[in-house]
Enzyme design. Sequence first.
Site, PDB file in Angstrom:
ATOM      1  CG  PHE A 267      44.827  37.437  41.960  1.00  0.00           C
ATOM      2  CD1 PHE A 267      45.230  36.311  42.971  1.00  0.00           C
ATOM      3  CD2 PHE A 267      44.291  38.516  42.564  1.00  0.00           C
ATOM      4  CE1 PHE A 267      44.863  36.342  44.207  1.00  0.00           C
ATOM      5  CE2 PHE A 267      44.082  38.425  43.830  1.00  0.00           C
ATOM      6  CZ  PHE A 267      44.613  37.522  44.620  1.00  0.00           C
ATOM      7  CD  GLU A 268      37.753  36.930  39.293  1.00  0.00           C
ATOM      8  OE1 GLU A 268      37.581  38.378  39.133  1.00  0.00           O
ATOM      9  OE2 GLU A 268      36.792  36.450  38.855  1.00  0.00           O
ATOM     10  CB  ILE A 269      40.327  36.300  46.628  1.00  0.00           C
ATOM     11  CG1 ILE A 269      41.604  35.651  46.415  1.00  0.00           C
ATOM     12  CG2 ILE A 269      39.643  35.834  47.700  1.00  0.00           C
ATOM     13  CD1 ILE A 269      42.492  35.628  47.322  1.00  0.00           C
TER      14      ILE A 269
END
Length: 384
Positions: A267-269
């Site tokens: 998960f990364e934004i």
Amino acid sequence: MLIEVCVHIQSFAIRRPATNLDPPFHVGCQNPVMNVAPRANATLVMLARNSDVSGAVHSVKSVQTQFNDHFRYPWVFLNDEKWSAEFMEKVGKAAGEGVNVKFEKIPRAMWGYPEWIDQDKARRKMEEMERRGIMYAGQESYHHMCRFQSGFFYDHPALESYKWYWRVEPDISFTCAITYDPFIEMEKHGKKYGYTIALWERGTTVASLFRKLSDYKARVHIPSTSLWTAMIDPSYLPWPFRRFLSLLRNRDAYGDIWNMCHFWSNFEIADMDFFRSPAYRSLFRYLDEDGGFYYERWGDAPVHSLAAALLLRPEELHHFSDFGYIHANLQYCTHAPTDEARRRGELVPMLEGRGEELGCRCTCDLGIKIVEPVCLNRIKQTVG
């Protein structure tokens, strides 16, 4: 010597800022959902295989339910092979009507061995790592994937028109409702990289990565940030004896050691302009030409993490502390469960009867291990 050691250790102390440089964007549920502002130039991205169809459907349904049914951001699915009709039908249905979904193939130039890699040597190294029990190290496609996610995804033709991306993996779940637009908030607050989980990397997978990057840092004269310092534990040996420790894995030229903390990049934004910057491209090219994506098992998570620690200021990162998140057999909960809840070992609502707190309608599945906060606490010191 004792004085020198004390001074050396003290030089790695992290000074906390006087104010919190990374507070949550919002507290509690936003009612009504904050979805009236113009959308950011952003997309949700998943790298998957046709065989991942069940996990992909599960992840898409979770993201849509908790967030994207309200915001309608497009999806881009990437595969190194041609997509199956089954995958496209089932995943497209999970995304729902009115959501733009693209199924794209990765160009051959972005997936596979570069010309400077000795493929016979690489395969021998993979077999050796597999015998040593290094996870996924024997899978050639996994090495291609790590290299692609480290240095090419942001240049894929399907993504080149976007600025922001939200990475989604198959078989993940979000356990809080997300009632605001994280892309807009990242942009508004000058953030470049967002994460939920920080934990330890397996040292055997990246034996020389930290040394390569610390040497690169010295060569191009990149000043140390407190975030870079937070990734390092000082040696307790006196000078000049500690320099002999530099011969060991995961140590820099001075003998100090990477504590293996990194961000879990499933998960990364992030702002893809960070990855597209000359500084990051130069760093990736240096690593790519070294060959560690194949001769070792360098993952994109430690590459992204150490690059962010080198090239970004601590306040340019954001911890999504209000996003409950599950991947594989680990999870991040927005609050620590009570001892009674732990004993029950069940799905527990985290905000019940506690007033307006961090996160919105969060739950915590106590049948799944909660990530220890050691790395997170170490990193969070840099912002307050």
